[in-house]
Design a protein around this motif. Sequence first.
Motif, PDB file in Angstrom:
ATOM      1  N   ARG A  47      -5.050   4.032 -21.132  1.00  0.00           N
ATOM      2  CA  ARG A  47      -4.924   4.748 -22.402  1.00  0.00           C
ATOM      3  C   ARG A  47      -6.182   5.586 -22.677  1.00  0.00           C
ATOM      4  N   GLN A  48      -7.380   5.016 -22.411  1.00  0.00           N
ATOM      5  CA  GLN A  48      -8.633   5.758 -22.629  1.00  0.00           C
ATOM      6  C   GLN A  48      -8.719   6.955 -21.692  1.00  0.00           C
TER       7      GLN A  48
ATOM      8  N   ASP B  10      -6.438   9.610 -23.082  1.00  0.00           N
ATOM      9  CA  ASP B  10      -6.971  10.271 -24.271  1.00  0.00           C
ATOM     10  C   ASP B  10      -8.059  11.285 -23.921  1.00  0.00           C
TER      11      ASP B  10
END
Length: 622
Positions: A487-488, A491
Amino acid sequence: MRVFTLLFLLMSGLAQAQSPNSVGGGAAQPAPAAPAQGSSESSSSGQGPGESSKFLGKDVPFLDPGSNTVTWDGKAWNVANNRFFRARFEKYLSSAGQTEKDDREYQQVINAILDKLAPEQLTSKSVDEAWGLLPKASNFAIDAKLCDSLANAVYSVWLAKNENDRLENANAALERQRELLTWNASASVSDGSLGVAPSAKDAAALKIWQQEKQMTRDLRMQPYVARLADVETMLKANRLKREASELQSKIQFQALILDYFLQRRFQHVLMATRFYRVVYGDGDNKLYVGKESEQSITKISGAPPTLGVLDSLSSEAIRDVDEGVEAFNFLLDKKEMAGASDRLGEAFAVGEYMPSVRNVPREKKRQVLEFTRNNFELLSALEVKDYSKAEELVKNIQAVAKDFDASKPLAAIETARTVSSMHLSKARNAAVSGDRATLEAELKAATEIWPRNPELAKISSSIFSQADVQQQALVDLDRLISQKNYRQIFDDKVRYIAATALYPEKQQQLGKIMENMQLVESGIIRANEIAKAGNYAGAWESVEQVFRKFPDDNKLNQVRADLTTEAAEFVRSLRAAQQLEDKDQYGSSLAWYLKAQSLYPASEFAGEGVQRLVGQIMPDRK
């Protein structure tokens, strides 16, 4: 110029313990090539290229008046920009001027001594009076007890003179004794105590008589001859002792005079040379120095090394110093600080202890101190290529010295700025095109020309910060992958896409992660749309399908948890059915699947569970 050159030559001996700076003010430069140096020596000293001239154990220093540069011992240094001179000059500029009262009283004593030793006023009484004034002059701080040393030297000569007088008296007595011995020896030869000689006819008797007479004569003369030989030996020894004593005292006295000259105590040189002529009075003014030193002084002064030469040079130096201080005061009043600083520096270098130099007021010296410090800093800044600092110093110097020639430093600054900018432009282009070799070469060239160029720092920071950001991004990417924190990565995808542009393997790995995350995002978006329609069971089932493939995504887990709350009964029915199915309780499990299906008829999970259990319960219907 003759005295200026000779004095700097002697001053270089004082600075021997210092490492001479280069002409620009830094490290000593290598000696010139042998042919050029030889030709220079030949034109200035008359020596052939194969001859080596020495002074004080080193090559003879040579002063170039045009640049104030001394070449000595294979090195070149500027007389106004070396550590030894700068330290002493700045100490002088920071010190208070000598008080008028002390200087007046001290100069009165010195002038009285010189007047009493002047040839037209010289008497035994005036010499004694001049010697008696030396301890009085030594009481002043500026004298540094040098007059005491001179008084002791004169007293030592007088003691040596008394010894010589005693040797003269002894020699006179020996001369009288030698004359008496000579007369006695002659008298003994003429003594005829042997009587009349036999007749010549009796040859044998005559021969015996002659032998006896010769033997008698030898016996009578032997004591006189032996004593006469002793007297001659003593006379010669006394003469040698007298000559050696006088020569030794002369050498010691001359060493003191030369020491005064090296210290630039020119008034003491004048007093010492006048005392020397008085106490010896033999007209011998030759300096007993080494051959190399004699040649050096002769080359610079144009005359043999004598007390007269030192006397003349000292008088000329005093005049030169007084004129230099007078020129300094005039230029300072005209606000021509550069010229005033040079004149005071030259006067100080030649006559540091002269009255005109010591009496300069502190207020005037402080003005020169500020200018010289800026000037020395400018030379140092140019040497280390700190052109920003140099430009600032040029402006400061121009503000206080209207005669300061800024053309050379400004030309150096502008040239460095232009050439450095050209190299930086090439480095910037090389960075954009990815030409690392050219980038490093151009940055190195720009650094060598102007190490502290502000633009160099900015461009280097920009270029290398980009490289640092890229490397840090790659490190972060590897760390997030190991943590399965996709997810990081998703992003900050722009950052990691740029960082992996030059790394195909990383690009492929990142592409797979982005593809999976797109599936996760699509599942979340679809679930949200279903939930907006009020179908929370359908939304939960949509998220659950994606969750079973990507269980580590935090955002997906949060959406799933929220929807589990909204469709709690449906979720509970499905989980109960699955748990009973795992325990092979097919009937009960089927009932829960049917209940879930009744809550959400379109449920794929419930439909698949019903079909699966029906097959287990009624295999014939498969």
